[in-house]
Design a protein around this motif. Structure first.
Motif, PDB file in Angstrom:
ATOM      1  N   GLN A 159       0.828  -1.202   0.000  1.00 26.98           N
ATOM      2  CA  GLN A 159       0.000   0.000   0.000  1.00 26.98           C
ATOM      3  C   GLN A 159       0.863   1.253   0.000  1.00 26.98           C
ATOM      4  O   GLN A 159       0.521   2.252  -0.652  1.00 26.98           O
ATOM      5  CB  GLN A 159      -0.939  -0.008   1.211  1.00 26.98           C
ATOM      6  CG  GLN A 159      -1.921   1.162   1.277  1.00 26.98           C
ATOM      7  CD  GLN A 159      -2.942   1.177   0.156  1.00 26.98           C
ATOM      8  OE1 GLN A 159      -2.941   0.292  -0.700  1.00 26.98           O
ATOM      9  NE2 GLN A 159      -3.808   2.176   0.137  1.00 26.98           N
ATOM     10  N   ASP A 160       1.999   1.219   0.700  1.00 25.26           N
ATOM     11  CA  ASP A 160       2.945   2.337   0.638  1.00 25.26           C
ATOM     12  C   ASP A 160       3.407   2.578  -0.794  1.00 25.26           C
ATOM     13  O   ASP A 160       3.494   3.713  -1.255  1.00 25.26           O
ATOM     14  CB  ASP A 160       4.170   2.031   1.511  1.00 25.26           C
ATOM     15  CG  ASP A 160       4.204   2.868   2.775  1.00 25.26           C
ATOM     16  OD1 ASP A 160       3.151   3.371   3.180  1.00 25.26           O
ATOM     17  OD2 ASP A 160       5.288   3.017   3.362  1.00 25.26           O
ATOM     18  N   ASP A 161       3.723   1.483  -1.492  1.00 22.03           N
ATOM     19  CA  ASP A 161       4.181   1.582  -2.879  1.00 22.03           C
ATOM     20  C   ASP A 161       3.087   2.185  -3.768  1.00 22.03           C
ATOM     21  O   ASP A 161       3.364   3.014  -4.637  1.00 22.03           O
ATOM     22  CB  ASP A 161       4.572   0.199  -3.417  1.00 22.03           C
ATOM     23  CG  ASP A 161       5.775  -0.401  -2.709  1.00 22.03           C
ATOM     24  OD1 ASP A 161       6.491   0.345  -1.996  1.00 22.03           O
ATOM     25  OD2 ASP A 161       6.009  -1.610  -2.864  1.00 22.03           O
ATOM     26  N   VAL A 162       1.843   1.754  -3.546  1.00 19.60           N
ATOM     27  CA  VAL A 162       0.715   2.293  -4.317  1.00 19.60           C
ATOM     28  C   VAL A 162       0.546   3.782  -4.038  1.00 19.60           C
ATOM     29  O   VAL A 162       0.391   4.597  -4.959  1.00 19.60           O
ATOM     30  CB  VAL A 162      -0.588   1.522  -3.981  1.00 19.60           C
ATOM     31  CG1 VAL A 162      -1.811   2.256  -4.532  1.00 19.60           C
ATOM     32  CG2 VAL A 162      -0.520   0.104  -4.531  1.00 19.60           C
ATOM     33  N   LEU A 163       0.587   4.156  -2.751  1.00 17.03           N
ATOM     34  CA  LEU A 163       0.388   5.559  -2.388  1.00 17.03           C
ATOM     35  C   LEU A 163       1.514   6.444  -2.909  1.00 17.03           C
ATOM     36  O   LEU A 163       1.294   7.622  -3.199  1.00 17.03           O
ATOM     37  CB  LEU A 163       0.273   5.694  -0.866  1.00 17.03           C
ATOM     38  CG  LEU A 163      -1.009   5.117  -0.253  1.00 17.03           C
ATOM     39  CD1 LEU A 163      -0.943   5.152   1.269  1.00 17.03           C
ATOM     40  CD2 LEU A 163      -2.237   5.880  -0.750  1.00 17.03           C
ATOM     41  N   ASP A 164       2.709   5.888  -3.050  1.00 14.68           N
ATOM     42  CA  ASP A 164       3.816   6.659  -3.624  1.00 14.68           C
ATOM     43  C   ASP A 164       3.494   7.106  -5.045  1.00 14.68           C
ATOM     44  O   ASP A 164       3.955   8.163  -5.488  1.00 14.68           O
ATOM     45  CB  ASP A 164       5.093   5.816  -3.619  1.00 14.68           C
ATOM     46  CG  ASP A 164       6.272   6.573  -4.206  1.00 14.68           C
ATOM     47  OD1 ASP A 164       6.780   7.494  -3.524  1.00 14.68           O
ATOM     48  OD2 ASP A 164       6.684   6.250  -5.342  1.00 14.68           O
ATOM     49  N   ASP A 216       9.727   6.511  -5.385  1.00 14.20           N
ATOM     50  CA  ASP A 216      10.281   5.167  -5.594  1.00 14.20           C
ATOM     51  C   ASP A 216      10.856   5.015  -6.994  1.00 14.20           C
ATOM     52  O   ASP A 216      11.797   4.235  -7.206  1.00 14.20           O
ATOM     53  CB  ASP A 216       9.203   4.104  -5.359  1.00 14.20           C
ATOM     54  CG  ASP A 216       8.843   3.946  -3.888  1.00 14.20           C
ATOM     55  OD1 ASP A 216       9.586   4.469  -3.031  1.00 14.20           O
ATOM     56  OD2 ASP A 216       7.819   3.305  -3.587  1.00 14.20           O
ATOM     57  N   ILE A 217      10.303   5.753  -7.944  1.00 12.11           N
ATOM     58  CA  ILE A 217      10.841   5.731  -9.310  1.00 12.11           C
ATOM     59  C   ILE A 217      12.206   6.413  -9.330  1.00 12.11           C
ATOM     60  O   ILE A 217      13.162   5.915  -9.939  1.00 12.11           O
ATOM     61  CB  ILE A 217       9.858   6.421 -10.283  1.00 12.11           C
ATOM     62  CG1 ILE A 217       8.555   5.610 -10.361  1.00 12.11           C
ATOM     63  CG2 ILE A 217      10.479   6.590 -11.677  1.00 12.11           C
ATOM     64  CD1 ILE A 217       7.405   6.339 -11.014  1.00 12.11           C
ATOM     65  N   THR A 218      12.320   7.528  -8.638  1.00  8.73           N
ATOM     66  CA  THR A 218      13.611   8.213  -8.539  1.00  8.73           C
ATOM     67  C   THR A 218      14.672   7.286  -7.941  1.00  8.73           C
ATOM     68  O   THR A 218      15.820   7.267  -8.384  1.00  8.73           O
ATOM     69  CB  THR A 218      13.474   9.486  -7.676  1.00  8.73           C
ATOM     70  OG1 THR A 218      12.567  10.383  -8.316  1.00  8.73           O
ATOM     71  CG2 THR A 218      14.821  10.176  -7.500  1.00  8.73           C
ATOM     72  N   GLU A 219      14.272   6.524  -6.933  1.00  7.68           N
ATOM     73  CA  GLU A 219      15.222   5.619  -6.283  1.00  7.68           C
ATOM     74  C   GLU A 219      15.478   4.350  -7.104  1.00  7.68           C
ATOM     75  O   GLU A 219      16.365   3.565  -6.769  1.00  7.68           O
ATOM     76  CB  GLU A 219      14.703   5.243  -4.890  1.00  7.68           C
ATOM     77  CG  GLU A 219      14.712   6.436  -3.928  1.00  7.68           C
ATOM     78  CD  GLU A 219      14.076   6.116  -2.585  1.00  7.68           C
ATOM     79  OE1 GLU A 219      13.939   4.901  -2.267  1.00  7.68           O
ATOM     80  OE2 GLU A 219      13.713   7.051  -1.855  1.00  7.68           O
TER      81      GLU A 219
END
Length: 356
Positions: A240-245, A261-264
């Protein structure tokens, strides 16, 4: 049950317990010095500036305190009173915040919960040291003079702690390796991702549940099943964290914008699913953007659009719900108190459907 309200009510209680072991200002009668008296001098100001101040800076930024709340709910479900459990519930919470301090260094992040990261405010040296200190200092809850636990319970708790701290490092190793493309990051399976989450985010949820069960004196088979249930909550929480990002504007604002997360270059389940199902051109483009580690919002939005094209977000949300539902079925019939059991179920559903 209103889980959001429950978490709000418990947070001050948990923070008060943390202050017993990591005070906002150290004093000569602090529990730290009762457990390990200094040989020569106290150096209170030094410890305030290098331990207490940065610790409480990160703790005071908020956070849901859901790991200690999970600890308390499991104790309640197993028939233990809250006043017995609160001090011990802070162990996974302080460790969790220590991991945030260290993670931000490893990811060279700028913001954490809307403020500059600890290492940006206090310096790299203090941040590394305080992050590590937060891995150990909550164990003072097991060492105070008033603690009178049977040896078998203490041994069980320490065994859980050591196992899960090792797992934490394994998960972080996998995550770092993939987003730095040190291993074959473009052919990661969904099972690889789930294992990384089970190690990384599942670890402290599992620690909270297993410690609560050990303190409650239940048999090992139930300890392990509750740990597996909590692990599923931690894994789903990460999903859910990944989705909310990618989708949560308010959530992402605290991290520095949508698509951090894409930047990282992180290989989330949505990335993995897209790479598995995309045509060659889209697959190549997504990998290209991830490997840029770009802060360009247009490029991040392009990557998000590719994941949306292949319904990766919906797939991730569905999988998160299924993981928790399946593991709940394993523990439902084993918990003795119906009211506490329903609270625990509602709690797990809240965490995977939240929007912040």
């Amino acid at each position: 049950m209103d889980i959001g309200k429950f978490l709000e009510e418990k947070a001050p209680l948990i923070d008060k317990a943390i202050e017993k072991y990591i005070p906002r200002k150290f004093a000569k009668d602090s529990i730290l010095f009762q457990v390990t008296p200094p040989a020569y001098s106290y150096n209170l100001e030094t410890l305030d500036k290098a331990i207490a101040d940065p610790t409480w800076d990160i703790l005071d930024r908020g956070g849901k305190r859901w790991r200690p709340a999970l600890f308390l709910l499991i104790c309640e479900a197993l028939g233990k009173k809250e006043d017995y459990c609160v001090d011990f519930s802070v162990i996974p919470e302080v460790i969790h915040n220590g991991t945030l301090v260290i993670d931000d260094i490893e990811d060279t992040s700028e913001l954490r919960r809307g403020k500059p990261c600890t290492y940006k405010l206090y310096g790299l040296d203090i941040a590394v040291n305080v992050g590590n200190a937060m891995y150990y200092m909550p164990l003072l809850a097991l060492m105070g003079k008033e603690v009178n636990l049977p040896a078998e319970i203490l041994c069980g708790v320490y065994e859980v702690y050591v196992q899960e701290m090792i797992n934490l490092s394994m998960g972080q190793a996998m995550d770092i390796t993939w987003h730095r493309s040190l291993a074959n990051a473009d052919n990661i399976s969904e099972y690889d991702y789930l294992q990384m989450c089970a190690y990384k985010t599942g670890t402290l949820a599992r620690m909270a549940a297993k410690m609560a069960a050990v303190f409650s004196g239940v048999e090992k088979s139930l300890v392990d099943k509750l740990g597996k249930f909590a692990e599923s909550i931690g894994v789903a929480f990460q999903m859910q964290d990944d989705v909310l990002d990618l989708t949560g504007q308010e959530f992402a604002k605290k991290k520095g914008g949508v698509g951090q997360d894409i930047t990282e270059g992180k290989r989330t389940l949505m990335v993995i699913y897209t790479l598995k199902n995309a045509n060659e051109a889209d697959k190549k483009r997504l990998i290209e953007i991830l490997n840029m580690h770009t802060n360009d919002q247009k490029l991040r939005d392009e990557a998000i659009a590719l994941m949306q094209k292949y319904h990766a977000i919906e797939h991730t949300m569905h999988m998160a719900e299924k993981i928790v539902a399946d593991s709940w079925n394993e523990v439902d019939r084993l918990l003795p108190t119906p009211e506490a059991k329903e609270k625990l179920k509602a709690f797990s559903e809240f965490l995977i459907k939240r929007n912040m």
